[in-house]
Design a protein around this motif. Sequence first.
Motif, PDB file in Angstrom:
ATOM      1  N   MET A  21       7.437  -9.768 -71.997  1.00  0.00           N
ATOM      2  CA  MET A  21       6.738 -10.927 -71.824  1.00  0.00           C
ATOM      3  C   MET A  21       7.389 -11.715 -72.723  1.00  0.00           C
ATOM      4  SD  MET A  21       2.580 -11.967 -71.426  1.00  0.00           S
ATOM      5  CE  MET A  21       2.126 -11.705 -73.059  1.00  0.00           C
ATOM      6  N   SER A  22       8.081 -12.656 -72.320  1.00  0.00           N
ATOM      7  CA  SER A  22       8.740 -13.689 -73.349  1.00  0.00           C
ATOM      8  C   SER A  22       8.122 -14.803 -73.652  1.00  0.00           C
ATOM      9  CB  SER A  22      10.230 -13.772 -72.851  1.00  0.00           C
ATOM     10  OG  SER A  22      10.219 -14.437 -71.687  1.00  0.00           O
ATOM     11  N   SER A  23       7.269 -15.198 -72.778  1.00  0.00           N
ATOM     12  CA  SER A  23       6.486 -16.498 -72.996  1.00  0.00           C
ATOM     13  C   SER A  23       4.960 -16.495 -72.262  1.00  0.00           C
ATOM     14  CB  SER A  23       7.294 -17.573 -72.384  1.00  0.00           C
ATOM     15  OG  SER A  23       6.683 -18.778 -72.454  1.00  0.00           O
ATOM     16  N   GLY A  24       4.148 -16.882 -73.182  1.00  0.00           N
ATOM     17  CA  GLY A  24       2.647 -16.749 -72.744  1.00  0.00           C
ATOM     18  C   GLY A  24       2.081 -18.060 -72.253  1.00  0.00           C
ATOM     19  N   PHE A  25       0.801 -18.014 -71.958  1.00  0.00           N
ATOM     20  CA  PHE A  25      -0.097 -19.249 -71.338  1.00  0.00           C
ATOM     21  C   PHE A  25      -0.220 -20.036 -72.166  1.00  0.00           C
ATOM     22  CE2 PHE A  25      -4.011 -21.264 -70.036  1.00  0.00           C
ATOM     23  CZ  PHE A  25      -3.787 -21.378 -68.595  1.00  0.00           C
ATOM     24  N   GLY A  26      -0.222 -21.401 -71.971  1.00  0.00           N
ATOM     25  CA  GLY A  26      -0.632 -22.585 -73.003  1.00  0.00           C
ATOM     26  C   GLY A  26       0.562 -23.470 -73.175  1.00  0.00           C
ATOM     27  N   ILE A  27       0.391 -24.581 -74.200  1.00  0.00           N
ATOM     28  CA  ILE A  27       1.398 -25.353 -74.594  1.00  0.00           C
ATOM     29  C   ILE A  27       2.739 -24.718 -75.408  1.00  0.00           C
ATOM     30  CG2 ILE A  27       1.775 -27.510 -75.821  1.00  0.00           C
ATOM     31  CD1 ILE A  27       0.004 -27.899 -73.601  1.00  0.00           C
ATOM     32  N   ARG A  28       3.828 -25.040 -74.942  1.00  0.00           N
ATOM     33  CA  ARG A  28       5.119 -24.545 -75.485  1.00  0.00           C
ATOM     34  C   ARG A  28       6.255 -25.581 -75.568  1.00  0.00           C
ATOM     35  NH1 ARG A  28       8.525 -20.736 -71.149  1.00  0.00           N
ATOM     36  NH2 ARG A  28       8.498 -22.415 -69.359  1.00  0.00           N
ATOM     37  N   VAL A  29       7.236 -25.096 -76.039  1.00  0.00           N
ATOM     38  CA  VAL A  29       8.607 -26.123 -75.985  1.00  0.00           C
ATOM     39  C   VAL A  29       9.164 -25.629 -74.868  1.00  0.00           C
ATOM     40  CG1 VAL A  29      10.596 -26.863 -77.070  1.00  0.00           C
ATOM     41  CG2 VAL A  29       8.394 -26.174 -78.805  1.00  0.00           C
ATOM     42  N   HIS A  30       9.440 -26.496 -73.824  1.00  0.00           N
ATOM     43  CA  HIS A  30      10.193 -26.375 -72.830  1.00  0.00           C
ATOM     44  C   HIS A  30      11.524 -25.696 -73.144  1.00  0.00           C
ATOM     45  CE1 HIS A  30      11.782 -26.567 -68.668  1.00  0.00           C
ATOM     46  NE2 HIS A  30      10.482 -26.584 -68.002  1.00  0.00           N
ATOM     47  N   PRO A  31      11.994 -24.688 -72.607  1.00  0.00           N
ATOM     48  CA  PRO A  31      13.269 -24.333 -72.866  1.00  0.00           C
ATOM     49  C   PRO A  31      14.463 -25.199 -72.251  1.00  0.00           C
ATOM     50  CG  PRO A  31      12.373 -22.818 -71.101  1.00  0.00           C
ATOM     51  CD  PRO A  31      11.249 -23.686 -71.402  1.00  0.00           C
ATOM     52  N   ILE A  32      14.244 -26.020 -71.364  1.00  0.00           N
ATOM     53  CA  ILE A  32      15.228 -26.793 -70.736  1.00  0.00           C
ATOM     54  C   ILE A  32      14.953 -28.111 -71.270  1.00  0.00           C
ATOM     55  CG2 ILE A  32      16.084 -27.599 -68.672  1.00  0.00           C
ATOM     56  CD1 ILE A  32      15.753 -25.112 -67.330  1.00  0.00           C
ATOM     57  N   LEU A  33      13.773 -28.762 -71.098  1.00  0.00           N
ATOM     58  CA  LEU A  33      13.356 -29.817 -71.471  1.00  0.00           C
ATOM     59  C   LEU A  33      13.516 -30.277 -73.006  1.00  0.00           C
ATOM     60  CD1 LEU A  33      10.795 -30.956 -68.717  1.00  0.00           C
ATOM     61  CD2 LEU A  33      13.288 -31.219 -68.749  1.00  0.00           C
ATOM     62  N   SER A  93       2.873 -28.006 -70.971  1.00  0.00           N
ATOM     63  CA  SER A  93       1.874 -26.866 -70.536  1.00  0.00           C
ATOM     64  C   SER A  93       2.686 -25.789 -69.846  1.00  0.00           C
ATOM     65  CB  SER A  93       0.654 -27.228 -69.760  1.00  0.00           C
ATOM     66  OG  SER A  93      -0.042 -26.499 -69.470  1.00  0.00           O
ATOM     67  N   HIS A  94       2.360 -24.578 -70.288  1.00  0.00           N
ATOM     68  CA  HIS A  94       2.970 -23.294 -69.269  1.00  0.00           C
ATOM     69  C   HIS A  94       1.999 -22.637 -68.621  1.00  0.00           C
ATOM     70  CE1 HIS A  94       5.313 -19.359 -69.088  1.00  0.00           C
ATOM     71  NE2 HIS A  94       5.796 -20.127 -68.436  1.00  0.00           N
ATOM     72  N   ASN A  95       1.971 -22.568 -67.240  1.00  0.00           N
ATOM     73  CA  ASN A  95       0.512 -22.016 -66.631  1.00  0.00           C
ATOM     74  C   ASN A  95       0.741 -20.531 -66.384  1.00  0.00           C
ATOM     75  OD1 ASN A  95      -0.519 -24.758 -66.690  1.00  0.00           O
ATOM     76  ND2 ASN A  95       0.495 -25.115 -64.719  1.00  0.00           N
ATOM     77  N   GLY A  96       1.457 -19.890 -66.845  1.00  0.00           N
ATOM     78  CA  GLY A  96       1.592 -18.549 -66.675  1.00  0.00           C
ATOM     79  C   GLY A  96       2.100 -17.596 -67.839  1.00  0.00           C
ATOM     80  N   CYS A  97       2.876 -16.623 -67.486  1.00  0.00           N
ATOM     81  CA  CYS A  97       3.467 -16.039 -68.667  1.00  0.00           C
ATOM     82  C   CYS A  97       4.846 -15.581 -67.759  1.00  0.00           C
ATOM     83  CB  CYS A  97       2.813 -14.744 -69.126  1.00  0.00           C
ATOM     84  SG  CYS A  97       2.299 -13.763 -67.968  1.00  0.00           S
ATOM     85  N   ASP A  98       5.965 -15.402 -68.877  1.00  0.00           N
ATOM     86  CA  ASP A  98       7.382 -14.943 -68.254  1.00  0.00           C
ATOM     87  C   ASP A  98       7.466 -13.684 -68.421  1.00  0.00           C
ATOM     88  OD1 ASP A  98       7.635 -17.522 -66.977  1.00  0.00           O
ATOM     89  OD2 ASP A  98       8.705 -18.127 -68.752  1.00  0.00           O
ATOM     90  N   PHE A  99       8.104 -12.824 -67.689  1.00  0.00           N
ATOM     91  CA  PHE A  99       8.515 -11.481 -67.956  1.00  0.00           C
ATOM     92  C   PHE A  99      10.077 -11.645 -67.633  1.00  0.00           C
ATOM     93  CE2 PHE A  99       4.178 -10.806 -67.074  1.00  0.00           C
ATOM     94  CZ  PHE A  99       3.672  -9.705 -67.777  1.00  0.00           C
ATOM     95  N   THR A 100      10.794 -11.082 -69.030  1.00  0.00           N
ATOM     96  CA  THR A 100      12.169 -11.287 -68.700  1.00  0.00           C
ATOM     97  C   THR A 100      12.674  -9.909 -68.276  1.00  0.00           C
ATOM     98  OG1 THR A 100      12.433 -13.008 -70.540  1.00  0.00           O
ATOM     99  CG2 THR A 100      14.219 -11.596 -70.093  1.00  0.00           C
ATOM    100  N   SER A 101      13.439  -9.870 -67.102  1.00  0.00           N
ATOM    101  CA  SER A 101      14.049  -8.756 -66.767  1.00  0.00           C
ATOM    102  C   SER A 101      15.347  -8.816 -66.263  1.00  0.00           C
ATOM    103  CB  SER A 101      13.180  -7.810 -65.814  1.00  0.00           C
ATOM    104  OG  SER A 101      13.465  -6.693 -65.342  1.00  0.00           O
TER     105      SER A 101
END
Length: 279
Positions: free
Chosen positions: A159-171, A176-184
């Motif tokens: 899990m590389s990114s969690g729920f909540g405010i984060r710095v957008h990797p592109i912008l 706000s990040h409304n979920g979590c990311d699983f890098t695979s």
Amino acid sequence: LLVALTFFGLGNLCGGFQKQRQAAQISTLREKNIALETSVAAKELEREQMMALAEARSEELWGELKNRDVELNRLWRLVGSTPRGSARKSLLGSRGGAARRALAVKAEYTQIESKLSDNELELKELSTAVSKFHQTVIAAERHRLARITPSIVPCQGEMSSGFGIRVHPILGIGKSHNGCDFTSSYGTEINATADGVVSRSEWFGGFGQTVEVDHGNGLSTLYAHCAELKVQKGQSVRKSQVIATVGTTGFSTGPHCHYEVHKNGQPIDPKPYLPNRHN
């Protein structure tokens, strides 16, 4: 003559005393007879009252027996079994007509009380059956809730990114990040995290190829940036079933599964719905 007159007078006197005594006895007997008749009438009235009470109690017990019989039948049908594994026999027997003699009323009264007493074993069996039924129902409901509640990771990976405010990797801005990311790795299988029905399986804007699953109870899950979709809208899926593969479609910097959990249509933190190692 004097002696004769004396005996005659004494005889009349004795006869008078005897008649008085007989009259007194007759009066006494009449009083006793009246008392007996009164007592018999009172006893008859008492007997009729007792019969009426016995009849009323008999009817009351009979009604109770009928109600209990109906309730027992309903409960046995509910728990799906019968006492001692056989067809249940009704507690009710035959009854006589309304005009019953005292002996018949007493016999019926005794019979009903006996039947009410004799079904204690069945009531115990039913209590056990109901208890088991409740346990089965509770276990089934817990199993059902466990099946429709998200509780596993959607895919293998970190899990590389969690729920909540984060710095957008592109912008590069806080967003706000409304979920979590699983890098695979690309093509890794994505699994449904709970039983449900597919409500979306298509390209979904910046999410790219996306699958959404409705789990009921106001819960749904979303799986985004997929490479390949394995299910169609309206399809029922089971927990752990493969529904897509990891990709990088849409607004993405690399292969990963963006995973969201929604409650009543609103995104919530998925962590409480993930295994403990991810919390």
